[in-house]
Each structure stands twice: as C-alpha cells, then as structure tokens.
Design a protein around this motif. Structure first.
Motif, PDB file in Angstrom:
ATOM      1  N   SER A   4       0.819  -1.215   0.000  1.00 18.23           N
ATOM      2  CA  SER A   4       0.000   0.000   0.000  1.00 18.23           C
ATOM      3  C   SER A   4       0.851   1.262   0.000  1.00 18.23           C
ATOM      4  O   SER A   4       0.509   2.249  -0.660  1.00 18.23           O
ATOM      5  N   LYS A 119      -4.475   0.844  -0.134  1.00 17.23           N
ATOM      6  CA  LYS A 119      -5.140   1.121   1.137  1.00 17.23           C
ATOM      7  C   LYS A 119      -5.291   2.614   1.438  1.00 17.23           C
ATOM      8  O   LYS A 119      -6.283   3.046   2.009  1.00 17.23           O
ATOM      9  N   ASP A 123     -10.656   5.598  -2.784  1.00 16.07           N
ATOM     10  CA  ASP A 123     -11.317   4.392  -3.273  1.00 16.07           C
ATOM     11  C   ASP A 123     -11.528   3.349  -2.171  1.00 16.07           C
ATOM     12  O   ASP A 123     -12.478   2.588  -2.213  1.00 16.07           O
ATOM     13  N   ARG A 124     -10.643   3.304  -1.199  1.00 17.70           N
ATOM     14  CA  ARG A 124     -10.741   2.317  -0.128  1.00 17.70           C
ATOM     15  C   ARG A 124     -11.637   2.750   1.018  1.00 17.70           C
ATOM     16  O   ARG A 124     -11.882   2.006   1.934  1.00 17.70           O
ATOM     17  N   ARG A 125     -12.141   3.962   1.010  1.00 19.24           N
ATOM     18  CA  ARG A 125     -12.988   4.451   2.111  1.00 19.24           C
ATOM     19  C   ARG A 125     -14.436   4.073   1.896  1.00 19.24           C
ATOM     20  O   ARG A 125     -14.985   3.865   0.949  1.00 19.24           O
TER      21      ARG A 125
END
Length: 125
Positions: A4, A119, A123-125
């Motif tokens: 990440s 991470k 986009d990862r939230r």
C-alpha cells in the motif's frame, strides 16, 4: 515497505507530472493552443481545455486515489496518444527518448489500473 505504501508513492510520483503540466497549461492556454495548432491538432482552442482537464483533474484523482482504475485507463490512453502525436520522430533522438518515457508511463498506469489505488486512497474508504 508495504504494498500500500509502494502504491501510494507510485501514485504521488505519477501524478506530479500531470498536475504540474495541467497547471502550466492552465496558466497559458493561448500558448498551448498555439502549439497544438502548430502540430495540426483539431480545434486547438477547445482541445487545450480538454487536455488541461485530463491532466489536472486526472492527476489530482490519481494522487487522491479517486476512481483510480478508470482514471488510470484514461491517462494511459491519453499518454499513449501524446507519445505518438507529440514525440514520435525516429530522426530526433531526444523526441524518441520522450516517446519511450511516455510508453513507460503508459505501462505504469496500466499496472495501477490492474492493482487499484491501495489502502491509502479515497477508493478504499
């Protein structure tokens, strides 16, 4: 370093060039449109604003990790087109180096499209 963090560092490094280039064009759209006209691009007064939007907004999206896969595909296609339109000149070694640089950047965007933003991204939230 985790994957990440590598992806984040890659996104930062890839986005810098597009953000700076888009900002530079935004500060001088007439000069950029004149260059576009000199290389035969259609509708240079319109094309300049499309290019500014793609570079600036695309670079910021990659930096933030927002819609990363889609934007990476867009910037890969944009960078490949720019390579052929602006740099493909086998008689000029410097232009061929720039052409190959664009090919490498295109490859980086294709990898980013494949792995996603990682991470540390919107986009990862």
């Amino acid at each position: 370093m985790s994957n990440s963090l590598h992806i984040l560092l890659g996104r930062i490094l890839m986005s810098i060039m597009f953000i700076m280039s888009g900002w530079g064009k935004l500060m001088s759209p007439a000069g950029t449109a004149g260059y576009f006209e000199s290389v035969g691009l259609p509708l240079p007064q319109v094309t300049v604003w499309v290019v500014i939007a793609v570079e600036l907004l695309g670079g910021l999206a990659i930096l933030a990790g927002f819609k990363t896969r889609y934007v990476a595909y867009l910037l890969a296609a944009f960078t490949l087109a720019a390579a052929f339109i602006g740099h493909y000149n086998p008689a000029d070694q410097m232009q061929m180096i720039m052409f190959m640089k664009n090919l490498a950047i295109t490859g980086g965007f294709l990898v980013l499209a494949s792995v996603g933003a990682g991470k540390f991204s919107i986009d990862r939230r």
